[in-house]
Scaffold this active site. Structure first.
Site, PDB file in Angstrom:
ATOM      1  N   LEU A  48      -5.422   0.165  -5.387  1.00 53.84           N
ATOM      2  CA  LEU A  48      -3.974   0.096  -5.627  1.00 53.84           C
ATOM      3  C   LEU A  48      -3.537   1.240  -6.542  1.00 53.84           C
ATOM      4  O   LEU A  48      -2.513   1.887  -6.321  1.00 53.84           O
ATOM      5  CB  LEU A  48      -3.588  -1.244  -6.281  1.00 53.84           C
ATOM      6  CG  LEU A  48      -3.775  -2.517  -5.449  1.00 53.84           C
ATOM      7  CD1 LEU A  48      -3.259  -3.730  -6.211  1.00 53.84           C
ATOM      8  CD2 LEU A  48      -3.039  -2.404  -4.112  1.00 53.84           C
ATOM      9  N   ASN A  99      -3.397   4.799  -4.829  1.00 52.88           N
ATOM     10  CA  ASN A  99      -2.177   5.021  -4.055  1.00 52.88           C
ATOM     11  C   ASN A  99      -0.955   5.143  -4.959  1.00 52.88           C
ATOM     12  O   ASN A  99      -0.072   5.972  -4.725  1.00 52.88           O
ATOM     13  CB  ASN A  99      -1.980   3.897  -3.028  1.00 52.88           C
ATOM     14  CG  ASN A  99      -2.747   4.181  -1.742  1.00 52.88           C
ATOM     15  OD1 ASN A  99      -3.368   5.231  -1.607  1.00 52.88           O
ATOM     16  ND2 ASN A  99      -2.701   3.255  -0.808  1.00 52.88           N
ATOM     17  N   CYS A 141       1.363   2.329   3.600  1.00 50.80           N
ATOM     18  CA  CYS A 141       0.675   1.801   2.408  1.00 50.80           C
ATOM     19  C   CYS A 141       1.292   2.101   1.052  1.00 50.80           C
ATOM     20  O   CYS A 141       1.266   1.223   0.178  1.00 50.80           O
ATOM     21  CB  CYS A 141      -0.774   2.262   2.430  1.00 50.80           C
ATOM     22  SG  CYS A 141      -1.674   1.535   3.806  1.00 50.80           S
TER      23      CYS A 141
HETATM   24  P1  NAD Z   1      -3.151  -1.899  11.573  1.00 44.12           P
HETATM   25  O1  NAD Z   1      -1.949  -2.764  11.640  1.00 44.12           O
HETATM   26  O2  NAD Z   1      -3.159  -0.578  12.276  1.00 44.12           O
HETATM   27  O3  NAD Z   1      -4.431  -2.697  12.127  1.00 44.12           O
HETATM   28  C1  NAD Z   1      -4.721  -4.018  11.795  1.00 44.12           C
HETATM   29  C2  NAD Z   1      -5.271  -4.706  13.038  1.00 44.12           C
HETATM   30  O4  NAD Z   1      -5.730  -6.001  12.679  1.00 44.12           O
HETATM   31  C3  NAD Z   1      -4.245  -4.910  14.153  1.00 44.12           C
HETATM   32  O5  NAD Z   1      -4.677  -4.264  15.329  1.00 44.12           O
HETATM   33  C4  NAD Z   1      -4.166  -6.437  14.324  1.00 44.12           C
HETATM   34  O6  NAD Z   1      -3.998  -6.854  15.659  1.00 44.12           O
HETATM   35  C5  NAD Z   1      -5.523  -6.861  13.796  1.00 44.12           C
HETATM   36  N1  NAD Z   1      -5.572  -8.259  13.386  1.00 44.12           N
HETATM   37  C6  NAD Z   1      -4.695  -8.950  12.602  1.00 44.12           C
HETATM   38  N2  NAD Z   1      -5.112 -10.220  12.453  1.00 44.12           N
HETATM   39  C7  NAD Z   1      -6.273 -10.349  13.151  1.00 44.12           C
HETATM   40  C8  NAD Z   1      -7.177 -11.418  13.360  1.00 44.12           C
HETATM   41  N3  NAD Z   1      -6.973 -12.615  12.820  1.00 44.12           N
HETATM   42  N4  NAD Z   1      -8.261 -11.195  14.138  1.00 44.12           N
HETATM   43  C9  NAD Z   1      -8.491  -9.973  14.693  1.00 44.12           C
HETATM   44  N5  NAD Z   1      -7.663  -8.919  14.516  1.00 44.12           N
HETATM   45  C10 NAD Z   1      -6.568  -9.102  13.748  1.00 44.12           C
HETATM   46  O7  NAD Z   1      -3.465  -1.707  10.022  1.00 44.12           O
HETATM   47  P2  NAD Z   1      -4.232  -0.477   9.332  1.00 44.12           P
HETATM   48  O8  NAD Z   1      -3.291   0.659   9.128  1.00 44.12           O
HETATM   49  O9  NAD Z   1      -5.517  -0.244  10.024  1.00 44.12           O
HETATM   50  O10 NAD Z   1      -4.504  -1.095   7.893  1.00 44.12           O
HETATM   51  C11 NAD Z   1      -5.447  -2.126   7.704  1.00 44.12           C
HETATM   52  C12 NAD Z   1      -5.689  -2.298   6.215  1.00 44.12           C
HETATM   53  O11 NAD Z   1      -6.226  -1.076   5.677  1.00 44.12           O
HETATM   54  C13 NAD Z   1      -4.439  -2.594   5.400  1.00 44.12           C
HETATM   55  O12 NAD Z   1      -4.781  -3.476   4.364  1.00 44.12           O
HETATM   56  C14 NAD Z   1      -4.070  -1.242   4.815  1.00 44.12           C
HETATM   57  O13 NAD Z   1      -3.389  -1.378   3.584  1.00 44.12           O
HETATM   58  C15 NAD Z   1      -5.415  -0.599   4.592  1.00 44.12           C
HETATM   59  N6  NAD Z   1      -5.432   0.867   4.622  1.00 44.12           N
HETATM   60  C16 NAD Z   1      -4.732   1.551   5.582  1.00 44.12           C
HETATM   61  C17 NAD Z   1      -4.814   2.947   5.642  1.00 44.12           C
HETATM   62  C18 NAD Z   1      -4.056   3.743   6.675  1.00 44.12           C
HETATM   63  O14 NAD Z   1      -4.088   4.954   6.622  1.00 44.12           O
HETATM   64  N7  NAD Z   1      -3.380   3.139   7.633  1.00 44.12           N
HETATM   65  C19 NAD Z   1      -5.631   3.625   4.736  1.00 44.12           C
HETATM   66  C20 NAD Z   1      -6.344   2.894   3.785  1.00 44.12           C
HETATM   67  C21 NAD Z   1      -6.242   1.519   3.753  1.00 44.12           C
HETATM   68  C1  UGA Z   2      -2.355   7.648   1.757  1.00 47.07           C
HETATM   69  C2  UGA Z   2      -3.437   8.150   0.806  1.00 47.07           C
HETATM   70  O1  UGA Z   2      -3.382   9.576   0.750  1.00 47.07           O
HETATM   71  C3  UGA Z   2      -4.813   7.706   1.273  1.00 47.07           C
HETATM   72  O2  UGA Z   2      -5.795   8.095   0.318  1.00 47.07           O
HETATM   73  C4  UGA Z   2      -4.820   6.181   1.424  1.00 47.07           C
HETATM   74  O3  UGA Z   2      -6.054   5.736   1.920  1.00 47.07           O
HETATM   75  C5  UGA Z   2      -3.721   5.765   2.372  1.00 47.07           C
HETATM   76  O4  UGA Z   2      -2.445   6.241   1.877  1.00 47.07           O
HETATM   77  C6  UGA Z   2      -3.573   4.283   2.503  1.00 47.07           C
HETATM   78  O5  UGA Z   2      -4.004   3.535   1.657  1.00 47.07           O
HETATM   79  O6  UGA Z   2      -2.950   3.936   3.509  1.00 47.07           O
HETATM   80  P1  UGA Z   2      -1.394   8.421   4.117  1.00 47.07           P
HETATM   81  O7  UGA Z   2      -0.265   7.500   3.778  1.00 47.07           O
HETATM   82  O8  UGA Z   2      -2.034   8.270   5.434  1.00 47.07           O
HETATM   83  O9  UGA Z   2      -2.564   8.265   3.021  1.00 47.07           O
HETATM   84  O10 UGA Z   2      -0.907   9.929   3.999  1.00 47.07           O
HETATM   85  P2  UGA Z   2      -0.591  10.917   2.764  1.00 47.07           P
HETATM   86  O11 UGA Z   2      -1.142  12.239   3.083  1.00 47.07           O
HETATM   87  O12 UGA Z   2      -0.980  10.317   1.473  1.00 47.07           O
HETATM   88  O13 UGA Z   2       0.986  11.027   2.830  1.00 47.07           O
HETATM   89  C7  UGA Z   2       1.823   9.932   2.499  1.00 47.07           C
HETATM   90  C8  UGA Z   2       3.269  10.394   2.466  1.00 47.07           C
HETATM   91  O14 UGA Z   2       3.500  11.250   1.354  1.00 47.07           O
HETATM   92  C9  UGA Z   2       3.683  11.202   3.716  1.00 47.07           C
HETATM   93  O15 UGA Z   2       4.985  10.820   4.091  1.00 47.07           O
HETATM   94  C10 UGA Z   2       3.652  12.629   3.227  1.00 47.07           C
HETATM   95  O16 UGA Z   2       4.501  13.475   3.945  1.00 47.07           O
HETATM   96  C11 UGA Z   2       4.115  12.454   1.789  1.00 47.07           C
HETATM   97  N1  UGA Z   2       3.700  13.563   0.895  1.00 47.07           N
HETATM   98  C12 UGA Z   2       2.385  13.810   0.661  1.00 47.07           C
HETATM   99  C13 UGA Z   2       4.677  14.329   0.257  1.00 47.07           C
HETATM  100  O17 UGA Z   2       5.895  14.114   0.443  1.00 47.07           O
HETATM  101  N2  UGA Z   2       4.277  15.338  -0.591  1.00 47.07           N
HETATM  102  C14 UGA Z   2       2.972  15.597  -0.843  1.00 47.07           C
HETATM  103  O18 UGA Z   2       2.682  16.534  -1.633  1.00 47.07           O
HETATM  104  C15 UGA Z   2       2.004  14.814  -0.205  1.00 47.07           C
END
Ligand code: NAD
Ligand code: UGA
Length: 458
Positions: free
Chosen positions: A219, A222, A274
Site C-alpha cells: 500500500l 503505491n 490501483c
Molecule cells: P483483474 O480484475 O484484471 O483480474 C481479477 C480476476 O479475478 C478476474 O478475471 C475475475 O474474474 C477473477 N475472479 C474474481 N473472483 C474470482 C473467483 N471467486 N474465482 C476465480 N476467479 C475470480 O484484476 P488485476 O488487475 O489482475 O488485479 C488483481 C489484484 O492484483 C488486485 O488486488 C490489484 O490491486 C493487484 N495488483 C494489480 C496490478 C495491476 O497492474 N493491475 C499490479 C499489482 C497488484
Molecule cells: C502502478 C505501480 O507503478 C506498480 O508498481 C504497481 O504494482 C501497480 O500500480 C499496482 O499496484 O497496480 P500502473 O498503475 O500499472 O503501476 O502504472 P504506472 O506506471 O505506475 O502509472 C500509473 C499512472 O501514473 C498512469 O496514469 C501514468 O500515466 C501516471 N504517471 C506515472 C504520471 O502521470 N507521471 C509519472 O511520472 C509516472
C-alpha cells in the site's frame, strides 16, 4: 501430492502475466491459472490474449500446454495444487460500512472458503492481490476453520509490476517481497516460495518480512509513487501561472539523487486500477485507528489528482473562448498510460465526461483501448465518435486533447493534421510528448501542461 504444483485463482492483469513468467522460469513446476470468467480463460487459450502487454504473447506461448494451463475448473485446480496464489480483484467497496474507501474483499473471501472446502491436503495460500493490512490473519482464520484438520500457511507476496512493462518488471524486479507468519510452518512455506523466485531473481532481491509489513509495504509503495505524481502535478499548476517550465523544474529537482528523477512527469493525473484504490484503502485504515491527520495527508494525494484532471478540462474550455459547445475535439488516447489497453480509472474517462458536459463533440482515438472506451462511456448516447484512425479523428476538429503518452502521437504528420482541422486550431498536450515549437510554427495554438502557452492571438 507433487509439491511443485501451483494454482493461481484470478486470470487478470496480474494473475496471467505473473504465472506465465513463473511457468517460463520454472519448467519443473506445473502452473494452472483458473478464473470464473469463461471468456477470459478462452482468451488466454487463444491467439488473442485478453489483455495487451508488450512481450506477453511470446511469453505465454513458450509454456502454454506444456507446464502452463488456463482453466475455469477452479475446484479441480485447488485439489491438484500444493501452492495456491490468489490474485482476484479487490476493488473499492461501493456499499455498506467503509463504502468509497475500504477494499471489497468478497472475491477473496469466496476464494478462501472454496480453498478450505475443496482441499484434501495441507496447502500454502499466497496473497497476490493487494489487501488491507492484517487481511492474512482473517484469511488464515477462514482457512483454519475447515473441519478436516488441514493446515494452511498464508504468505503475503504483493505484486509490483506496472502495466505496459509487466513482462520486463516480472523478469527483472527491483525486489520480490514475501511476508510470512511467525511460526515453523510459516517459515517452511516461505522457503518454498523463495525457492520458486530464486529460479531467476537474485537472492538478495528476494526480501522477507513479517506478513503485516509485507501487506503494508504494498500500500505504501503505491501511495508514495502516486504522491510524487500529485506533488509534481500541483507544481505544474503553479508553473502555468508563473512562467516556470514544469519539465525544467522536474529535471532540476530530480537530479538530486536523494529525490531521484522517476515518477516526476507532470500530466493529466494518474489513472489505473490501483493507485486511487490503494491510497483510499490506506486512508480507511488510518481512520479505523483514529489517525485522522495521517488519513487527511494521504487523501490529499487523491484530491490533488482529481483537481489536475478537472484543471485540464477547464483549461480547454477557458482557452477556446469559453465555449466548446458543438465543437469537435479529437481525444488522443483513452488508456490510463501508454502500452496498455486498460482504461480503469483513466483520466480520459473523467475528462471526456467534463467535455461532454460542456456539449463538445468528441472524436476518440486510441491504438489499443477503443473497446474499453466504448464500455466506459457506454451510457453516453450522443456526442461521441470512436475513430480507428487518428487522421479521421482530427478531420474538422477545433482542438486535440492529448491524454495518453502513446509514443506514436509524437510521430504523426502534424502539417497534414493542421490542414484537416478547423481554424484556429488548438492542441492541449496533457503529457508534454509533442514538439511544441514545431507545432506552433505549423500554426497551432499550443497548450503544453505546466508550461507557458504558445498562441498566435494578439
Ligand atoms: P483483474 O480484475 O484484471 O483480474 C481479477 C480476476 O479475478 C478476474 O478475471 C475475475 O474474474 C477473477 N475472479 C474474481 N473472483 C474470482 C473467483 N471467486 N474465482 C476465480 N476467479 C475470480 O484484476 P488485476 O488487475 O489482475 O488485479 C488483481 C489484484 O492484483 C488486485 O488486488 C490489484 O490491486 C493487484 N495488483 C494489480 C496490478 C495491476 O497492474 N493491475 C499490479 C499489482 C497488484
Ligand atoms: C502502478 C505501480 O507503478 C506498480 O508498481 C504497481 O504494482 C501497480 O500500480 C499496482 O499496484 O497496480 P500502473 O498503475 O500499472 O503501476 O502504472 P504506472 O506506471 O505506475 O502509472 C500509473 C499512472 O501514473 C498512469 O496514469 C501514468 O500515466 C501516471 N504517471 C506515472 C504520471 O502521470 N507521471 C509519472 O511520472 C509516472
Amino acid at each position: 501430492m507433487d509439491k511443485k504444483t501451483i494454482l493461481c485463482i484470478g486470470a487478470g492483469y496480474v494473475g496471467g502475466p505473473t504465472m506465465a513468467m513463473i511457468a517460463a522460469k520454472c519448467p519443473d513446476y506445473k502452473v494452472t491459472v483458473a478464473d470464473i470468467n469463461a471468456q477470459r480463460i478462452a482468451g488466454w487459450n487463444s491467439d488473442r490474449l485478453p489483455i495487451y502487454e508488450p512481450g506477453l504473447t511470446q511469453l505465454v506461448e513458450k509454456s502454454r500446454g506444456k507446464n502452463l494451463f488456463f482453466t475455469t475448473e477452479v475446484e479441480k485446480g485447488i485439489k491438484e495444487s500444493h501452492i495456491i496464489f490468489v490474485s482476484v480483484n479487490t476493488p473499492t467497496k461501493t456499499f455498506g460500512s467503509g463504502a468509497g474507501k475500504a477494499a471489497d474483499l468478497q472475491f477473496w473471501e469466496k476464494s478462501a472458503r472454496l480453498i478450505a472446502e475443496q482441499s484434501e491436503e495441507d496447502k500454502i495460500v499466497v496473497e497476490k492481490s493487494t489487501l488491507p493490512v492484517r487481511a492474512a490473519e482473517a484469511i488464515h482464520r477462514i482457512l483454519q476453520s475447515n473441519t478436516k484438520g488441514l493446515k494452511f500457511s498464508v504468505l503475503s507476496n504483493p505484486e509490483f509490476l506496472a502495466e505496459g512493462t509487466a513482462v520486463a518488471d516480472l523478469e527483472n524486479p527491483d525486489r520480490v517481497l514475501i511476508g510470512s507468519m511467525i511460526s515453523p510452518e510459516g517459515h517452511e512455506a516461505l522457503e518454498e516460495l523463495v525457492d520458486i523466485y530464486a529460479h531467476w531473481v537474485p537472492r538478495e532481491r528476494i526480501i522477507t518480512t513479517n506478513v503485516w509489513s509485507s501487506e503494508m509495504s504494498k500500500l505504501v509503495s503505491n501511495a508514495m509513487l502516486a504522491q510524487r505524481i500529485s506533488s509534481i502535478n500541483s507544481i505544474s499548476a503553479l508553473c502555468e501561472k508563473t512562467g516556470a517550465d514544469i519539465a525544467e523544474v522536474s529535471h532540476a529537482v530530480g537530479l538530486d539523487k536523494r529525490v531521484g528523477s522517476r515518477f516526476l512527469r507532470a500530466g493529466v493525473g494518474f489513472g489505473g486500477s490501483c493507485f486511487k484504490k490503494d491510497i483510499l484503502n490506506l486512508v480507511y485504515l488510518c481512520e479505523t485507528f483514529n489517525l485522522h491527520e495521517v488519513a487527511d495527508y494521504w487523501e490529499q494525494v487523491v484530491l490533488m489528482n482529481e483537481y489536475q484532471e478537472r484543471r485540464f478540462a477547464e483549461r480547454i474550455v477557458k482557452n477556446m473562448f469559453n465555449t466548446i459547445s458543438g465543437k469537435r475535439i479529437a481525444v488522443f488516447g483513452f488508456a490510463f498510460k501508454a502500452d496498455t489497453g486498460d482504461t480503469r480509472e483513466s483520466p480520459a474517462i473523467y475528462i471526456s465526461r467534463l467535455l461532454l458536459n460542456e456539449r463538445a463533440d468528441l472524436a476518440i482515438y486510441d491504438p489499443k483501448a477503443l473497446d474499453n472506451a466504448k464500455i466506459d462511456l457506454g451510457d453516453v448516447t450522443a456526442g461521441i465518435e470512436y475513430c480507428s484512425d487518428p487522421y479521421e479523428a482530427v478531420r474538422g476538429a477545433h482542438a486535440i486533447a492529448l491524454i495518453t503518452d502513446w509514443k506514436e502521437f509524437a510521430e504523426y504528420d502534424y502539417d497534414r493534421i493542421f490542414s484537416l482541422m478547423e481554424k484556429p486550431a488548438f492542441i492541449f498536450d496533457g503529457r508534454n510528448v509533442l514538439d511544441h515549437d514545431r507545432l506552433f510554427k505549423t500554426g497551432f495554438n499550443v497548450f503544453p501542461l505546466g508550461k507557458a502557452e504558445m498562441t498566435h492571438f494578439e
